[in-house]
Design an enzyme around this catalytic site. Structure first.
Site, PDB file in Angstrom:
ATOM      1  N   ASP A 117       0.837  -1.198   0.000  1.00 54.57           N
ATOM      2  CA  ASP A 117       0.000   0.000   0.000  1.00 54.57           C
ATOM      3  C   ASP A 117       0.874   1.251   0.000  1.00 54.57           C
ATOM      4  O   ASP A 117       1.097   1.869   1.038  1.00 54.57           O
ATOM      5  CB  ASP A 117      -0.910  -0.035   1.236  1.00 54.57           C
ATOM      6  CG  ASP A 117      -1.949   1.073   1.230  1.00 54.57           C
ATOM      7  OD1 ASP A 117      -2.172   1.674   0.155  1.00 54.57           O
ATOM      8  OD2 ASP A 117      -2.534   1.337   2.296  1.00 54.57           O
TER       9      ASP A 117
ATOM     10  N   LYS B 222       0.318   3.884  -2.338  1.00 56.31           N
ATOM     11  CA  LYS B 222      -0.460   5.027  -2.826  1.00 56.31           C
ATOM     12  C   LYS B 222       0.379   5.912  -3.750  1.00 56.31           C
ATOM     13  O   LYS B 222       0.533   7.118  -3.542  1.00 56.31           O
ATOM     14  CB  LYS B 222      -1.031   5.837  -1.664  1.00 56.31           C
ATOM     15  CG  LYS B 222      -1.972   5.040  -0.759  1.00 56.31           C
ATOM     16  CD  LYS B 222      -2.535   5.914   0.345  1.00 56.31           C
ATOM     17  CE  LYS B 222      -3.516   5.147   1.223  1.00 56.31           C
ATOM     18  NZ  LYS B 222      -2.864   4.116   2.040  1.00 56.31           N
TER      19      LYS B 222
ATOM     20  N   HIS C 290       1.720   8.326  -6.475  1.00 57.31           N
ATOM     21  CA  HIS C 290       1.137   9.525  -7.087  1.00 57.31           C
ATOM     22  C   HIS C 290       2.286  10.411  -7.547  1.00 57.31           C
ATOM     23  O   HIS C 290       2.883  11.129  -6.752  1.00 57.31           O
ATOM     24  CB  HIS C 290       0.256  10.251  -6.068  1.00 57.31           C
ATOM     25  CG  HIS C 290      -0.546  11.368  -6.664  1.00 57.31           C
ATOM     26  ND1 HIS C 290      -1.549  12.002  -5.965  1.00 57.31           N
ATOM     27  CD2 HIS C 290      -0.520  11.959  -7.881  1.00 57.31           C
ATOM     28  CE1 HIS C 290      -2.095  12.938  -6.716  1.00 57.31           C
ATOM     29  NE2 HIS C 290      -1.477  12.938  -7.886  1.00 57.31           N
ATOM     30  N   ASP C 291       2.601  10.327  -8.843  1.00 56.92           N
ATOM     31  CA  ASP C 291       3.750  11.062  -9.387  1.00 56.92           C
ATOM     32  C   ASP C 291       3.551  11.177 -10.898  1.00 56.92           C
ATOM     33  O   ASP C 291       2.494  10.823 -11.418  1.00 56.92           O
ATOM     34  CB  ASP C 291       5.051  10.328  -9.041  1.00 56.92           C
ATOM     35  CG  ASP C 291       6.229  11.280  -8.858  1.00 56.92           C
ATOM     36  OD1 ASP C 291       6.416  12.153  -9.749  1.00 56.92           O
ATOM     37  OD2 ASP C 291       6.951  11.163  -7.861  1.00 56.92           O
TER      38      ASP C 291
ATOM     39  N   PRO D 143       3.718  10.131 -14.787  1.00 57.15           N
ATOM     40  CA  PRO D 143       3.472   8.780 -15.312  1.00 57.15           C
ATOM     41  C   PRO D 143       4.694   7.887 -15.384  1.00 57.15           C
ATOM     42  O   PRO D 143       4.637   6.715 -14.982  1.00 57.15           O
ATOM     43  CB  PRO D 143       2.885   9.059 -16.699  1.00 57.15           C
ATOM     44  CG  PRO D 143       2.188  10.377 -16.553  1.00 57.15           C
ATOM     45  CD  PRO D 143       3.055  11.161 -15.630  1.00 57.15           C
TER      46      PRO D 143
ATOM     47  N   ARG E  49     -14.693  -0.988  11.198  1.00 60.25           N
ATOM     48  CA  ARG E  49     -14.718  -1.039  12.648  1.00 60.25           C
ATOM     49  C   ARG E  49     -15.900  -1.889  13.120  1.00 60.25           C
ATOM     50  O   ARG E  49     -17.042  -1.588  12.761  1.00 60.25           O
ATOM     51  CB  ARG E  49     -14.871   0.377  13.231  1.00 60.25           C
ATOM     52  CG  ARG E  49     -13.717   1.321  12.911  1.00 60.25           C
ATOM     53  CD  ARG E  49     -12.485   0.953  13.720  1.00 60.25           C
ATOM     54  NE  ARG E  49     -11.406   1.908  13.549  1.00 60.25           N
ATOM     55  CZ  ARG E  49     -10.463   1.820  12.617  1.00 60.25           C
ATOM     56  NH1 ARG E  49     -10.476   0.817  11.738  1.00 60.25           N
ATOM     57  NH2 ARG E  49      -9.498   2.703  12.535  1.00 60.25           N
TER      58      ARG E  49
END
Length: 238
Positions: A65, A67, A69-70, A72, A182
């Site tokens: 995990d 994530k 984000h940069d 391509p 939860r």
């Protein structure tokens, strides 16, 4: 009641620990009560690829995990590196836009499942407005979910609150991964858009990410099995 294998396969435990020793200890305590072990930013930044190599020895699916984000090209390179590690799931931010998402998908050469993170479960309407997003979380999740699936990603990360609308909009094909789970008696903590295990499964979730209710329990394995039993009950009603 002993939960079925299909219920256990739907349960993912984040190994949110500052070092590999503590992560391994948690995985050992939970044992075969979860089907997926998740390595997040804290552990990966601390230990790097050796965290993946060590956790793979438990014989569970591995969820990396990060994530991503940069730009391509950078994301595509990171996807190729993650795939070489042999992980099963990898997250990228759907907000990275279509060129990034398509580059990430094109970088996959095997069975790696790319998951698009839509809106973090720690965010609400006010948080989105503060960063310039004028619509409410559900609308933004639908927008980003459509973008990610159209770019070829295997699935999405969303909250329980968006499951029903995503299934209605996108059908049964995308893998829907739901954090912020939860049990009814558990504390919400820093999450804002949460749901119970049974509710999430009933609304169409494929994989539930459950952290603190398992990790902080006196007996993490027993806590995981109890959640898997709730998943089983929900699956029997489908």
């Amino acid at each position: 009641m002993t939960p079925s294998p299909r219920a256990i396969e739907r349960l993912c435990l984040p190994l949110d620990a500052p070092d590999l020793e503590q992560a391994v200890a948690l995985a050992e305590r939970v044992g075969d009560a979860v089907g997926v072990l998740k390595i997040g930013l804290e552990l990966f930044v601390s230990e790097g690829p050796r965290a993946v190599e060590r956790i793979k020895r438990f014989g569970r699916k591995i969820f990396l995990d990060l994530k991503l984000h940069d730009i391509p090209e950078t994301v595509a390179g990171a996807v190729r590196s993650a795939e070489r590690l042999g992980v099963d799931y990898l997250t990228v931010h759907a907000a990275g836009a279509e060129p990034m998402l398509r580059a990430a998908r094109a970088a996959v050469s095997g069975s790696l499942q790319l998951l698009g993170v839509t809106v973090l479960t720690s965010l609400d309407d006010a948080d989105l407005r503060a960063v310039g997003v004028s619509c409410e979380p559900q609308q933004q999740v639908l927008r980003l979910g459509s973008l990610a699936t159209n770019a070829g990603l295997s699935g999405l990360v969303c909250s329980t609150q968006e499951l029903e609308s995503l299934r209605a909009e996108l059908g049964g094909e995308p893998i829907l991964v739901v954090p912020g789970i939860r049990p009814a008696s558990a504390a919400v903590g820093d999450q804002k858009r949460v749901g119970t295990p049974g509710r999430a499964i009933a609304l169409g979730a494929d994989l539930l990410v459950v952290g603190r209710p398992i990790r902080d329990a006196r007996d993490p394995r027993a806590a995981a099995l109890a959640i898997a039993e709730e998943i089983d009950e929900a699956l029997l009603l489908q």
